[in-house]
Scaffold this motif. Structure first.
Motif, mmCIF file in Angstrom:
data_model
loop_
_atom_site.group_PDB
_atom_site.id
_atom_site.type_symbol
_atom_site.label_atom_id
_atom_site.label_comp_id
_atom_site.label_asym_id
_atom_site.label_seq_id
_atom_site.Cartn_x
_atom_site.Cartn_y
_atom_site.Cartn_z
ATOM 1 N N SER A 71 0.845 -1.189 0.000
ATOM 2 C CA SER A 71 0.000 0.000 0.000
ATOM 3 C C SER A 71 0.882 1.242 0.000
ATOM 4 N N GLU A 109 -10.007 2.065 3.098
ATOM 5 C CA GLU A 109 -10.167 0.910 2.217
ATOM 6 C C GLU A 109 -8.995 0.924 1.243
ATOM 7 N N GLU A 136 -6.364 -6.395 1.552
ATOM 8 C CA GLU A 136 -5.588 -6.058 2.738
ATOM 9 C C GLU A 136 -4.122 -6.200 2.372
ATOM 10 N N ASP A 138 0.016 -6.458 2.392
ATOM 11 C CA ASP A 138 1.038 -7.113 3.208
ATOM 12 C C ASP A 138 1.989 -6.090 3.819
ATOM 13 N N THR A 164 -7.218 2.231 10.865
ATOM 14 C CA THR A 164 -7.160 1.158 9.865
ATOM 15 C C THR A 164 -6.281 0.014 10.330
ATOM 16 N N MET A 168 -7.296 -4.108 10.945
ATOM 17 C CA MET A 168 -6.884 -5.108 9.951
ATOM 18 C C MET A 168 -6.818 -6.500 10.560
ATOM 19 N N ARG A 169 -7.251 -7.475 9.783
ATOM 20 C CA ARG A 169 -7.287 -8.850 10.274
ATOM 21 C C ARG A 169 -5.896 -9.470 10.330
ATOM 22 N N LYS A 170 -5.011 -9.091 9.403
ATOM 23 C CA LYS A 170 -3.648 -9.600 9.433
ATOM 24 C C LYS A 170 -2.700 -8.448 9.729
#
Length: 203
Positions: A71, A109, A136, A138, A164, A168-170
């Motif tokens: 990102s 997002e 999402e 890395d 954010t 985040m899930r990871k």
């Protein structure tokens, strides 16, 4: 994302944490203005040279980007412009995502994007992908207005990156980028601030 509010130093949309004192809030506003003015005073050539060094530092930290989503951000108000570096990431087998503000007090997002794909003006007139699959990343590369030795970043005050990262899930690799002159003794972090794993500068 660069530009986390409708002006260079917006208030946090959901209000500051209760432990963030009025004095610290005022100090942050003043430091944001000073540091943004400082980087805007650089010549375009100086920013380009400093950004090149930052990109080299990112290469060393990240290594081979193949198969990973990185990102980035659309540069704003003198931030390091890593768009050319993003092409290198893609050429090496990585993918790029750009952050998009969906609503106040909500996480960002991330949408996949590659140079040449359509962009549109998003919230606060920042360019964002017109389409692109939501992912999402890395690796999250976020710009800093200021930073300290504990790797806390001083942003624009909207709290979007902190919100954010918390949602985040990871757990991504979190890299702040900025100019060395933005170093502060401390940003006076509060409970909602999330430190970066590293801050990459032109030093």
């Amino acid at each position: 994302m660069a530009g986390e509010g409708s002006n260079p130093t917006p208030d946090r949309p959901d209000g500051p944490p209760p432990e963030l004192s009025r004095e610290v809030s005022q100090w942050r506003v003043a430091e944001r203005k000073r540091l943004i003015d400082q980087r805007l005073a650089m010549s375009a050539d100086e920013r380009t040279a400093r950004t090149r060094t930052i990109a080299e530092g990112l290469d060393r930290l990240i290594g081979a980007p193949q198969g990973r989503i990185v990102s980035l951000y659309w540069p704003f108000r003198g931030e390091p412009d890593l768009r050319q570096w993003s092409e290198k990431v893609i050429a090496a087998g990585g993918r790029i995502a750009l952050p998009v503000v969906i609503a106040k007090a909500q996480p960002l997002e991330f949408r996949l994007w590659a140079p040449g794909e359509p962009l549109e003006r998003g919230v606060w007139n920042i360019l964002v992908p017109s389409g692109g699959r939501v992912v999402e990343p890395d690796i999250v590369v976020s710009p800093v207005v200021g930073f300290d030795s504990a790797n806390y970043r001083l942003g624009y005050g909207g709290g979007f990156y902190d919100r954010t990262l918390a949602a985040m899930r990871k757990r991504p690799l979190k890299l702040g980028v900025g100019y060395a002159g933005a170093r502060l003794a401390t940003i006076h972090p509060h409970s909602l601030d999330i430190p970066m794993d590293a801050i990459v500068t032109d030093e």
